[in-house]
Design an enzyme around this catalytic site. Structure first.
Site, PDB file in Angstrom:
ATOM      1  N   GLU A   8     -15.926 -59.842   2.261  1.00 53.30           N
ATOM      2  CA  GLU A   8     -17.365 -59.693   1.957  1.00 53.30           C
ATOM      3  C   GLU A   8     -18.150 -60.884   2.516  1.00 53.30           C
ATOM      4  OE1 GLU A   8     -18.862 -57.145  -0.242  1.00 53.30           O
ATOM      5  OE2 GLU A   8     -16.996 -56.082  -0.677  1.00 53.30           O
TER       6      GLU A   8
HETATM    7  C1  LIG Z   1      -7.724 -58.037   1.818  1.00 50.70           C
HETATM    8  C2  LIG Z   1      -8.915 -57.708   2.685  1.00 50.70           C
HETATM    9  C3  LIG Z   1      -9.661 -56.575   2.385  1.00 50.70           C
HETATM   10  C4  LIG Z   1     -10.751 -56.243   3.191  1.00 50.70           C
HETATM   11  N1  LIG Z   1     -11.479 -55.112   2.892  1.00 50.70           N
HETATM   12  C5  LIG Z   1     -12.460 -54.717   3.732  1.00 50.70           C
HETATM   13  C6  LIG Z   1     -13.150 -53.472   3.505  1.00 50.70           C
HETATM   14  O1  LIG Z   1     -12.903 -52.751   2.530  1.00 50.70           O
HETATM   15  N2  LIG Z   1     -14.094 -53.097   4.407  1.00 50.70           N
HETATM   16  C7  LIG Z   1     -14.418 -53.861   5.477  1.00 50.70           C
HETATM   17  O2  LIG Z   1     -15.283 -53.456   6.241  1.00 50.70           O
HETATM   18  N3  LIG Z   1     -13.798 -55.048   5.727  1.00 50.70           N
HETATM   19  C8  LIG Z   1     -12.825 -55.485   4.877  1.00 50.70           C
HETATM   20  N4  LIG Z   1     -12.168 -56.677   5.109  1.00 50.70           N
HETATM   21  C9  LIG Z   1     -12.528 -57.473   6.298  1.00 50.70           C
HETATM   22  C10 LIG Z   1     -13.297 -58.736   5.947  1.00 50.70           C
HETATM   23  O3  LIG Z   1     -14.584 -58.431   5.522  1.00 50.70           O
HETATM   24  C11 LIG Z   1     -13.260 -59.636   7.201  1.00 50.70           C
HETATM   25  O4  LIG Z   1     -11.941 -60.113   7.343  1.00 50.70           O
HETATM   26  C12 LIG Z   1     -14.236 -60.794   7.081  1.00 50.70           C
HETATM   27  O5  LIG Z   1     -15.562 -60.355   7.140  1.00 50.70           O
HETATM   28  C13 LIG Z   1     -14.017 -61.835   8.193  1.00 50.70           C
HETATM   29  O6  LIG Z   1     -13.985 -61.237   9.444  1.00 50.70           O
HETATM   30  P1  LIG Z   1     -12.791 -61.554  10.476  1.00 50.70           P
HETATM   31  O7  LIG Z   1     -11.535 -61.421   9.714  1.00 50.70           O
HETATM   32  O8  LIG Z   1     -12.990 -60.730  11.683  1.00 50.70           O
HETATM   33  O9  LIG Z   1     -12.975 -63.076  10.816  1.00 50.70           O
HETATM   34  P2  LIG Z   1     -13.776 -63.659  12.070  1.00 50.70           P
HETATM   35  O10 LIG Z   1     -15.154 -63.110  12.083  1.00 50.70           O
HETATM   36  O11 LIG Z   1     -12.940 -63.494  13.294  1.00 50.70           O
HETATM   37  O12 LIG Z   1     -13.844 -65.191  11.675  1.00 50.70           O
HETATM   38  C14 LIG Z   1     -12.768 -66.103  11.937  1.00 50.70           C
HETATM   39  C15 LIG Z   1     -13.205 -67.469  11.445  1.00 50.70           C
HETATM   40  O13 LIG Z   1     -14.376 -67.895  12.172  1.00 50.70           O
HETATM   41  C16 LIG Z   1     -15.408 -68.201  11.263  1.00 50.70           C
HETATM   42  N5  LIG Z   1     -16.703 -67.856  11.845  1.00 50.70           N
HETATM   43  C17 LIG Z   1     -17.092 -66.671  12.398  1.00 50.70           C
HETATM   44  N6  LIG Z   1     -18.364 -66.735  12.807  1.00 50.70           N
HETATM   45  C18 LIG Z   1     -18.796 -67.983  12.499  1.00 50.70           C
HETATM   46  C19 LIG Z   1     -20.043 -68.679  12.680  1.00 50.70           C
HETATM   47  N7  LIG Z   1     -21.111 -68.082  13.222  1.00 50.70           N
HETATM   48  N8  LIG Z   1     -20.116 -69.961  12.275  1.00 50.70           N
HETATM   49  C20 LIG Z   1     -19.046 -70.590  11.697  1.00 50.70           C
HETATM   50  N9  LIG Z   1     -17.853 -69.993  11.506  1.00 50.70           N
HETATM   51  C21 LIG Z   1     -17.741 -68.709  11.900  1.00 50.70           C
HETATM   52  C22 LIG Z   1     -15.105 -67.388  10.021  1.00 50.70           C
HETATM   53  O14 LIG Z   1     -15.745 -67.921   8.874  1.00 50.70           O
HETATM   54  C23 LIG Z   1     -13.599 -67.492   9.972  1.00 50.70           C
HETATM   55  O15 LIG Z   1     -13.234 -68.703   9.381  1.00 50.70           O
HETATM   56  C24 LIG Z   1     -11.109 -57.061   4.297  1.00 50.70           C
HETATM   57  C25 LIG Z   1     -10.336 -58.209   4.583  1.00 50.70           C
HETATM   58  C26 LIG Z   1      -9.269 -58.545   3.778  1.00 50.70           C
HETATM   59  C27 LIG Z   1      -8.482 -59.779   4.111  1.00 50.70           C
END
Ligand SMILES: Cc1cc2nc3c(=O)[nH]c(=O)nc-3n(C[C@H](O)[C@H](O)[C@H](O)COP(=O)(O)OP(=O)(O)OC[C@H]3O[C@@H](n4cnc5c(N)ncnc54)[C@H](O)[C@@H]3O)c2cc1C
Length: 261
Positions: A244
């Protein structure tokens, strides 16, 4: 009925406007192709709200669709094996020429991302509450254990090193709780609570993580064993800083609200 919310994709998490799942209009239906990642309840839901690109690039090209998993072209991909939250199903869902009736477009075309981000504000409050639950459980367990466990002829609760840890944690949790309730109350009043909700999630998830670490520490070697619940809370806490919207994304939201005020 169990619902699922499918926004993230393998290459679009923090930046959902980069999503690439396609929705093309054909007569009275939308044809969806692509895959959604890490969907909570993805393998078990009865109804899925999925965001797909019905228009051009960027946030204005995204629409939301209500999808029933039984339809032809809907597939469940990889079911994830996770660090924590193992009683919750997390799966990839795949659309292959999935035909979605035009009536199942949610709201207006092109406003799908706006709806999704709006619902994240509710969701973030929920995660703050979840984090508070984990943190409070860790504190309660650590207090009980500190009273019982003995070392050097004393209950470990008598040692200042342990007492300070418990005191800091209790203060941190109460601060996060007050902020979460204040953000919820503001939202209940119908006011813009974007900043307060982001602050609540940021601090409550940090409290959960710190509580997990400290509870395991108070338990010592037993804390590392699966026989005691603190090991599970330690693992479950981490995700509250990720889903989230990660903690970095919450900081971005807080800063942008501050700078706009
Ligand atoms: C158990 C679990 C359940 C989930 N359930 C759902 C669901 O039901 N529906 C759904 O849609 N998604 C779901 N997700 C996905 C979740 O919302 C994403 O994993 C989350 O939004 C982060 O995206 P990402 O993993 O692509 O990380 P990335 O966007 O690749 O980020 C990687 C790192 O870079 C950092 N970062 C990225 N952009 C910036 C910036 N501009 N400035 C500084 N730092 C930055 C992030 O904070 C993070 O530390 C779930 C994830 C998990 C682990």
């Amino acid at each position: 009925m169990l619902g699922a919310f499918a926004l993230s994709e393998a290459h679009a998490g923090s930046d959902p406007a980069a999503l690439s799942c396609r929705a093309e209009r054909r007569d009275d239906a939308w044809i969806l192709n692509g895959a959604k990642a890490w969907v909570t309840n993805g393998g078990t839901a009865d109804l899925v709200l999925a965001m797909a690109r019905s228009g051009g690039p960027g946030s204005g090209g995204v629409s939301t669709f209500a999808i029933e998993p039984g339809w032809e072209g809907y597939g469940i991909g990889k079911e994830e094996r996770k660090m924590g939250l193992r009683s919750s199903n997390t799966a990839e869902i795949v659309f292959r020429d999935l035909e979605v009736p035009a009536a199942n477009l949610v709201g207006e075309e092109g406003k799908g991302l706006r709806y999704a981000l709006g619902s994240l504000e509710h969701g973030r409050l929920g995660i703050a509450a979840q984090a508070l639950g984990i943190a409070s459980a860790c504190l309660d367990l650590a207090l009980d254990y500190a009273r019982e466990r003995r070392a050097f002829g004393h209950a470990i609760a008598e040692f200042q090193g342990i007492r300070f840890m418990l005191a800091d944690l209790a203060a941190q949790i109460e601060a996060a709780r007050a902020l979460t309730y204040a953000a919820a109350a503001k939202k209940d009043r119908g006011e813009n609570a974007r900043k307060e909700v982001a602050m609540a999630k940021l601090l409550a998830s940090r409290a959960a993580m710190d509580a997990g670490v400290k509870a395991v520490q108070v338990y010592g070697g037993y804390g590392y064993m699966k026989d005691y619940p603190v090991e599970r809370y330690f693992r479950d806490a981490k995700v509250t800083e990720i889903y989230e919207g990660t903690s970095e994304i919450q900081r971005i939201v807080i800063a942008s609200e501050l700078l706009e005020e």
